[in-house]
Scaffold this active site. Sequence first.
Site, short mmCIF file in Angstrom:
data_model
loop_
_atom_site.label_atom_id
_atom_site.label_comp_id
_atom_site.label_asym_id
_atom_site.label_seq_id
_atom_site.Cartn_x
_atom_site.Cartn_y
_atom_site.Cartn_z
N HIS A 72 0.83 -1.21 0.00
CA HIS A 72 0.00 0.00 0.00
C HIS A 72 0.86 1.25 0.00
CE1 HIS A 72 -4.18 -1.50 0.97
NE2 HIS A 72 -3.46 -2.59 0.92
N TYR A 196 -9.62 5.14 7.24
CA TYR A 196 -9.78 5.48 8.65
C TYR A 196 -10.87 6.55 8.70
CZ TYR A 196 -5.43 3.06 9.93
OH TYR A 196 -4.46 2.12 10.16
N PRO A 288 -4.66 -0.08 18.68
CA PRO A 288 -4.34 -0.52 17.32
C PRO A 288 -4.48 0.54 16.22
CG PRO A 288 -6.45 -1.39 18.01
CD PRO A 288 -5.87 -0.72 19.20
N LYS A 292 0.77 -0.45 15.15
CA LYS A 292 2.17 -0.57 15.55
C LYS A 292 2.52 -1.81 16.37
CE LYS A 292 3.87 2.95 13.60
NZ LYS A 292 3.70 2.36 12.25
C1 PHB Z 1 -5.90 -4.68 10.23
O1 PHB Z 1 -5.96 -4.84 9.01
O2 PHB Z 1 -6.14 -5.60 11.01
C2 PHB Z 1 -5.56 -3.34 10.79
C3 PHB Z 1 -5.23 -2.31 9.92
C4 PHB Z 1 -4.91 -1.06 10.43
C5 PHB Z 1 -4.92 -0.84 11.79
C6 PHB Z 1 -5.24 -1.87 12.67
C7 PHB Z 1 -5.55 -3.13 12.16
O3 PHB Z 1 -4.64 0.41 12.27
#
Ligand code: PHB
Length: 384
Positions: A72, A196, A288, A292
């Site tokens: 990505h 996000y 999360p 990280k």
């Molecule tokens: C995930 O794909 O599990 C994932 C992606 C981004 C994050 C947390 C988890 O910030």
Amino acid sequence: MRTQVGIIGAGPAGLLLSHLLHLRGISSVVLERRSRAYVERRVRAGVLEQGTVDTLVEAGVGARLLREGLPHQGIELRYDGQSHRVAFEKLVPGRSITVYGQQEVVKDLIAARLEAGGDVRFEIEDVAAHSLEAEPYLTFGGERLDCDVIAGCDGFHGVSRPSIPPGVLQVFEREYPFAWLGILARVAPSSEELIYARTERGFALHSMRSPTVSRFYLQVPPDAGVDEWPDERIWAELKARLETVPGFTLETGEIFEKGVTPMRAFVAEPMQYGRLYLAGDAAHIVPPTGAKGLNLAVADVRVLTEALDRFFATGSADLLDSYSESCLKRVWRAQHFSWWMTTLLHTFDSDDAYGRRLQLSYLDYVTSSEAAATTLAENYVGLP
Ligand code: PHB
Ligand code: APR
């Protein structure tokens, strides 16, 4: 029984450590409480920093990751009816992330350890660490394993951190007043990049695992149970939080995994005591939102491998002595970034109208100032 490094826990930290030590001719035994099937199926995070990918590839366990992982070059921030792309290729050229499930990393590492004749024991439920100051050893199932060093890679709820005498560790922690409900669904991702999303209903994240499997998270109350979240409610809420920009439709599919993760931050300092060294979630937890957790575990293991290599090759414990200090700089940077991303994107019951305006203003700044966006991008792809 005797080994050079006794490793508690077969998560990414313990398995990678065992593998890297093997590549340098250092012996280890890994003791894991759960079954192999359990650790291989446990669904966790999925964003690998460039440094994490490089480490796995250099260690010879990256073939499937390079084949199946999804590179990505950016992420999307969605709020207030708009989409904004954080473009890694422009802001941090040459650095990116790869989406590849943590349990796939675990499967690849277990396969590599077993293929090399590594000693990884599952369903060992009664590990205890003894004599940490000198000549340490582990006991389990009536056996005794003498080691030069013990690595506590047994996660947040493990036995290694509590085996350090009271008063040694300083603990820093924060519980967030919400949790994440995470799902996996058999449906193609509705977006090429991670989204996000900040909404008045709470945060949502659109992630993915493959061209046919999508991963989603919803901010939910801290005490939420999966029973309160039947599939229809999850899709309705994801749509409400993600279908907020013109032309975006969320595709739905069969949900085949559901779980609630509490959101907390935690650091134990120092990450070592006597001949015991803590790595990964055993020493620190991040919320999360910054993706990280796994990357920090891999960074700890890199530092510990160098220190142990030097110790066994030369007898010098200097890098071991400075292990915690070497790791904690990165740990605290990740703590700050994870706190910052969490604060930027979630709704807090304690927030008043003024607080919500501040949050939107900060999001506008991050998405309009190149300097601010670079700060996000540089931390997201990870420090070198
Ligand atoms: C995930 O794909 O599990 C994932 C992606 C981004 C994050 C947390 C988890 O910030
Ligand atoms: N004895 C043996 N093994 C144990 C014990 C114990 N008493 N307690 C826990 N374990 C095992 C767990 O079953 C698990 O397999 O230790 C392992 C720890 O693995 P993780 O929790 O995955 O932690 P870590 O390897 O540090 O991985 C870093 O990054 O994305 C984040 O939190 C996520 O797990 C991830 C972490």
